[in-house]
Design a protein around this motif. Structure first.
Motif, PDB file in Angstrom:
ATOM      1  N   PRO A  48       8.875  -0.758  -1.255  1.00 46.83           N
ATOM      2  CA  PRO A  48       8.050  -0.779  -2.475  1.00 46.83           C
ATOM      3  C   PRO A  48       8.710  -1.586  -3.588  1.00 46.83           C
ATOM      4  O   PRO A  48       9.123  -1.041  -4.612  1.00 46.83           O
ATOM      5  CB  PRO A  48       7.952   0.708  -2.838  1.00 46.83           C
ATOM      6  CG  PRO A  48       9.213   1.303  -2.304  1.00 46.83           C
ATOM      7  CD  PRO A  48       9.538   0.545  -1.046  1.00 46.83           C
ATOM      8  N   PHE A  58       0.058  -5.848  -2.228  1.00 45.48           N
ATOM      9  CA  PHE A  58       0.513  -4.637  -1.539  1.00 45.48           C
ATOM     10  C   PHE A  58       0.399  -3.392  -2.428  1.00 45.48           C
ATOM     11  O   PHE A  58       1.381  -2.708  -2.728  1.00 45.48           O
ATOM     12  CB  PHE A  58       1.947  -4.818  -1.026  1.00 45.48           C
ATOM     13  CG  PHE A  58       2.137  -6.045  -0.190  1.00 45.48           C
ATOM     14  CD1 PHE A  58       1.159  -6.440   0.711  1.00 45.48           C
ATOM     15  CD2 PHE A  58       3.273  -6.820  -0.313  1.00 45.48           C
ATOM     16  CE1 PHE A  58       1.323  -7.596   1.482  1.00 45.48           C
ATOM     17  CE2 PHE A  58       3.451  -7.975   0.445  1.00 45.48           C
ATOM     18  CZ  PHE A  58       2.469  -8.352   1.345  1.00 45.48           C
ATOM     19  N   LYS A  59      -0.821  -3.086  -2.788  1.00 44.29           N
ATOM     20  CA  LYS A  59      -1.089  -1.987  -3.713  1.00 44.29           C
ATOM     21  C   LYS A  59      -0.899  -0.607  -3.075  1.00 44.29           C
ATOM     22  O   LYS A  59      -0.844   0.401  -3.782  1.00 44.29           O
ATOM     23  CB  LYS A  59      -2.493  -2.136  -4.281  1.00 44.29           C
ATOM     24  CG  LYS A  59      -2.647  -3.411  -5.112  1.00 44.29           C
ATOM     25  CD  LYS A  59      -4.054  -3.626  -5.622  1.00 44.29           C
ATOM     26  CE  LYS A  59      -4.163  -4.943  -6.391  1.00 44.29           C
ATOM     27  NZ  LYS A  59      -5.537  -5.197  -6.889  1.00 44.29           N
ATOM     28  N   ASP A  60      -0.783  -0.551  -1.739  1.00 40.79           N
ATOM     29  CA  ASP A  60      -0.532   0.727  -1.074  1.00 40.79           C
ATOM     30  C   ASP A  60       0.884   1.238  -1.336  1.00 40.79           C
ATOM     31  O   ASP A  60       1.187   2.395  -1.042  1.00 40.79           O
ATOM     32  CB  ASP A  60      -0.736   0.601   0.439  1.00 40.79           C
ATOM     33  CG  ASP A  60      -2.205   0.485   0.818  1.00 40.79           C
ATOM     34  OD1 ASP A  60      -3.051   0.490  -0.096  1.00 40.79           O
ATOM     35  OD2 ASP A  60      -2.500   0.381   2.020  1.00 40.79           O
ATOM     36  N   GLY A  61       1.761   0.343  -1.837  1.00 39.72           N
ATOM     37  CA  GLY A  61       3.126   0.759  -2.145  1.00 39.72           C
ATOM     38  C   GLY A  61       4.080   0.763  -0.974  1.00 39.72           C
ATOM     39  O   GLY A  61       5.182   1.317  -1.067  1.00 39.72           O
ATOM     40  N   LYS A  62       3.692   0.131   0.134  1.00 40.70           N
ATOM     41  CA  LYS A  62       4.551   0.092   1.316  1.00 40.70           C
ATOM     42  C   LYS A  62       4.995  -1.322   1.668  1.00 40.70           C
ATOM     43  O   LYS A  62       5.466  -1.576   2.771  1.00 40.70           O
ATOM     44  CB  LYS A  62       3.829   0.714   2.510  1.00 40.70           C
ATOM     45  CG  LYS A  62       3.544   2.197   2.317  1.00 40.70           C
ATOM     46  CD  LYS A  62       2.874   2.798   3.540  1.00 40.70           C
ATOM     47  CE  LYS A  62       2.615   4.276   3.340  1.00 40.70           C
ATOM     48  NZ  LYS A  62       1.966   4.887   4.525  1.00 40.70           N
ATOM     49  N   TRP A  65       3.945  -3.927   5.062  1.00 39.33           N
ATOM     50  CA  TRP A  65       3.355  -3.077   6.093  1.00 39.33           C
ATOM     51  C   TRP A  65       1.833  -3.035   5.937  1.00 39.33           C
ATOM     52  O   TRP A  65       1.095  -2.869   6.917  1.00 39.33           O
ATOM     53  CB  TRP A  65       3.903  -1.656   6.002  1.00 39.33           C
ATOM     54  CG  TRP A  65       5.287  -1.448   6.515  1.00 39.33           C
ATOM     55  CD1 TRP A  65       6.321  -0.847   5.863  1.00 39.33           C
ATOM     56  CD2 TRP A  65       5.799  -1.799   7.818  1.00 39.33           C
ATOM     57  NE1 TRP A  65       7.457  -0.808   6.657  1.00 39.33           N
ATOM     58  CE2 TRP A  65       7.152  -1.382   7.861  1.00 39.33           C
ATOM     59  CE3 TRP A  65       5.251  -2.428   8.944  1.00 39.33           C
ATOM     60  CZ2 TRP A  65       7.955  -1.578   8.981  1.00 39.33           C
ATOM     61  CZ3 TRP A  65       6.057  -2.616  10.060  1.00 39.33           C
ATOM     62  CH2 TRP A  65       7.380  -2.199  10.073  1.00 39.33           C
ATOM     63  N   GLU A  66       1.373  -3.191   4.691  1.00 38.82           N
ATOM     64  CA  GLU A  66      -0.063  -3.128   4.421  1.00 38.82           C
ATOM     65  C   GLU A  66      -0.829  -4.178   5.225  1.00 38.82           C
ATOM     66  O   GLU A  66      -1.930  -3.923   5.730  1.00 38.82           O
ATOM     67  CB  GLU A  66      -0.310  -3.306   2.918  1.00 38.82           C
ATOM     68  CG  GLU A  66      -1.740  -3.106   2.490  1.00 38.82           C
ATOM     69  CD  GLU A  66      -1.907  -3.183   0.984  1.00 38.82           C
ATOM     70  OE1 GLU A  66      -2.958  -3.673   0.534  1.00 38.82           O
ATOM     71  OE2 GLU A  66      -0.983  -2.758   0.253  1.00 38.82           O
ATOM     72  N   TYR A  69      -0.682  -2.983   9.250  1.00 38.01           N
ATOM     73  CA  TYR A  69      -1.585  -1.952   9.757  1.00 38.01           C
ATOM     74  C   TYR A  69      -3.052  -2.249   9.485  1.00 38.01           C
ATOM     75  O   TYR A  69      -3.937  -1.591  10.036  1.00 38.01           O
ATOM     76  CB  TYR A  69      -1.195  -0.545   9.294  1.00 38.01           C
ATOM     77  CG  TYR A  69      -1.028  -0.296   7.814  1.00 38.01           C
ATOM     78  CD1 TYR A  69      -2.097  -0.336   6.926  1.00 38.01           C
ATOM     79  CD2 TYR A  69       0.229   0.038   7.311  1.00 38.01           C
ATOM     80  CE1 TYR A  69      -1.916  -0.061   5.583  1.00 38.01           C
ATOM     81  CE2 TYR A  69       0.414   0.318   5.961  1.00 38.01           C
ATOM     82  CZ  TYR A  69      -0.665   0.273   5.098  1.00 38.01           C
ATOM     83  OH  TYR A  69      -0.491   0.551   3.764  1.00 38.01           O
ATOM     84  N   ASN A  70      -3.335  -3.273   8.698  1.00 37.55           N
ATOM     85  CA  ASN A  70      -4.717  -3.706   8.487  1.00 37.55           C
ATOM     86  C   ASN A  70      -5.120  -4.887   9.377  1.00 37.55           C
ATOM     87  O   ASN A  70      -6.279  -5.331   9.339  1.00 37.55           O
ATOM     88  CB  ASN A  70      -4.952  -4.068   7.022  1.00 37.55           C
ATOM     89  CG  ASN A  70      -5.118  -2.849   6.136  1.00 37.55           C
ATOM     90  OD1 ASN A  70      -5.958  -1.995   6.410  1.00 37.55           O
ATOM     91  ND2 ASN A  70      -4.326  -2.736   5.088  1.00 37.55           N
ATOM     92  N   TYR A  88       5.991   3.106   9.656  1.00 31.61           N
ATOM     93  CA  TYR A  88       5.989   2.136   8.546  1.00 31.61           C
ATOM     94  C   TYR A  88       7.032   2.564   7.511  1.00 31.61           C
ATOM     95  O   TYR A  88       6.717   3.138   6.473  1.00 31.61           O
ATOM     96  CB  TYR A  88       4.585   2.045   7.956  1.00 31.61           C
ATOM     97  CG  TYR A  88       3.556   1.684   9.000  1.00 31.61           C
ATOM     98  CD1 TYR A  88       3.442   0.373   9.459  1.00 31.61           C
ATOM     99  CD2 TYR A  88       2.733   2.657   9.567  1.00 31.61           C
ATOM    100  CE1 TYR A  88       2.524   0.029  10.438  1.00 31.61           C
ATOM    101  CE2 TYR A  88       1.808   2.326  10.547  1.00 31.61           C
ATOM    102  CZ  TYR A  88       1.709   1.012  10.986  1.00 31.61           C
ATOM    103  OH  TYR A  88       0.806   0.679  11.965  1.00 31.61           O
ATOM    104  N   THR A 160      -4.943 -10.641   1.406  1.00 34.80           N
ATOM    105  CA  THR A 160      -6.355 -10.591   1.010  1.00 34.80           C
ATOM    106  C   THR A 160      -6.821 -11.887   0.347  1.00 34.80           C
ATOM    107  O   THR A 160      -8.018 -12.061   0.108  1.00 34.80           O
ATOM    108  CB  THR A 160      -6.597  -9.427   0.024  1.00 34.80           C
ATOM    109  OG1 THR A 160      -5.903  -9.698  -1.214  1.00 34.80           O
ATOM    110  CG2 THR A 160      -6.108  -8.108   0.599  1.00 34.80           C
TER     111      THR A 160
END
Length: 401
Positions: A48, A58-62, A65-66, A69-70, A88, A160
């Motif tokens: 993070p 990387f708004k998921d905070g990981k 990895w975002e 897994y997407n 992750y 994205t």
């Protein structure tokens, strides 16, 4: 025959013959048990990082990895998404890195080369080293060194984004920035007892020589900056500085120390800058994408060209694969390597070992892409498809260190 006390000594003769016959076996045994340094690049984006917010990724905070897994397959049989066997994880967490260090060392990987960044006057992604790796209780089990990843940082990192040309940070630096940067490197990294050295000299790798030279203003200015780096390293108590260049196939046109950009002038540029060794970061930098077995065979041909073209040592590099499609989730398939597999990877490691055995006057260092380039499909870390097979290949060729 030899006469001893007037008699021919058959025992002595047999001893001499037996020793002579044993020499090849003794040499083979010494090569077999020779120490090799197996260095895997680490892309420290699986954390993070606070500066991700500055560029809105990387708004998921990981971390990245975002994108992993997407990811989705783009055609039948496309191996996406890659699923890490360990989950992750946050690589800035010392406990996470303790597990990874143990796995690396137990399989023969004894050096991590950290992709290291300096943008807008401060480090980027550095917690992966300073907190994660160096904070691990077992970090003394393995060595590490820095590869200054001095490329422009653009929106390829935003999986994205449809426009990948946006520049977040420029990789070139001026002299004042360079001096500040290396003071930090010497003080906070070279000083660590497990920083990797060759002949006592800390190794510092530069990813894009062209960007470095342009940022400083030319060959002359770049040489002065690197001479200063060496001077400050000596003042810190080291015998010198081992500068390593990442080779992309050739020194870029227009940047050689003398006009023409021939092989000789490229070699002169390396020597003028004080570069003491060369290696690669990824095979895709000099070999077009192909099926993995053919890709690797062509890349290995390049090792011998590089060692012929340049007078400084070339350390052989082995890549695991290349598939950057997680960073490009649109329908268009990005260029990629197909049919990557642990069996051919092991074969390429054996070739790297043979190369080093055939160059006995240089250190036995091999670089691998990578420990964790998940977004590029090139990683040693175990996944749910192959398990530990890539790490096992390293262990089978080089053994536990």
């Amino acid at each position: 025959m030899i006469k001893i006390n007037g008699r021919f000594s058959l025992t002595f003769l047999y001893t001499v013959v037996a020793f002579a016959m044993a020499i090849p076996a003794l040499h083979a045994q010494s090569v077999k048990h020779q120490h090799y340094d197996i260095a895997a690049y680490v892309w420290p984006a699986y954390q993070p990082e606070a500066r991700f917010k500055d560029i809105g990724v990387f708004k998921d905070g990981k971390g990245e990895w975002e994108a992993i897994y997407n990811a989705k397959p783009k055609f039948p049989g496309h191996n996406q998404p890659h699923v890490p066997l360990w989950g992750y994880t946050n690589e800035a967490d010392p406990k996470v890195m303790e597990k990874k260090i143990d796995a690396a060392v137990s399989h023969g990987v004894n050096v991590f080369i950290y992709d290291w960044y300096w943008y807008d006057g401060k480090p980027f992604l550095e917690n992966g080293i300073s907190k994660g790796f160096l904070g691990a209780r077992n970090s003394n089990k393995m060595k590490f060194y820095l590869m200054w990843a001095n490329h422009d940082h653009n929106s390829y990192l935003d999986y994205t984004a449809t426009d990948k040309s946006k520049i977040y940070w420029r990789g070139g630096v001026d002299r004042a920035t360079f001096d500040t940067m290396i003071a930090h490197v010497i003080k906070d990294f070279f000083s660590k007892p497990n920083y990797y050295k060759i002949n006592g000299e800390p190794v510092f790798s530069i990813y894009e020589l062209s960007t470095f030279i342009k940022g400083l203003g030319g060959i002359k200015e770049a040489k002065e900056a690197l001479d200063y780096f060496t001077q400050k390293t000596k003042e810190a108590g080291f015998p010198g500085l081992h500068l390593q260049g990442v080779l992309w196939g050739a020194i870029p046109a227009g940047l050689s120390a003398t006009p023409g950009d021939t092989t000789q002038t490229q070699n002169n540029t390396v020597l003028d800058l004080g570069i003491k060794s060369l290696t690669n970061y990824q095979w895709c930098h000099y070999v077009p994408m192909d099926r993995y077995d053919r890709w690797g065979d062509k890349a290995i041909e390049g090792w011998f060209k590089f060692s012929k073209d340049f007078t400084v040592p070339f350390f052989p590099h082995v890549s695991i694969s290349w598939d950057p499609n997680p960073r490009y989730p649109g329908k268009k398939v990005q260029g990629m390597v197909t049919n990557a597999n642990p069996v051919d990877f092991k074969r390429f490691l054996i070739e790297a070992k043979k190369y080093l055995d055939g160059h006995p006057n240089q250190p036995r260092l091999i670089t691998i892409n990578a420990w964790n380039e998940w977004a590029e499909g090139s990683y040693l870390e175990p996944d749910k498809q192959h398990g530990y097979a890539y790490l096992d290949a390293v262990k089978e060729v080089f053994g536990k260190k």
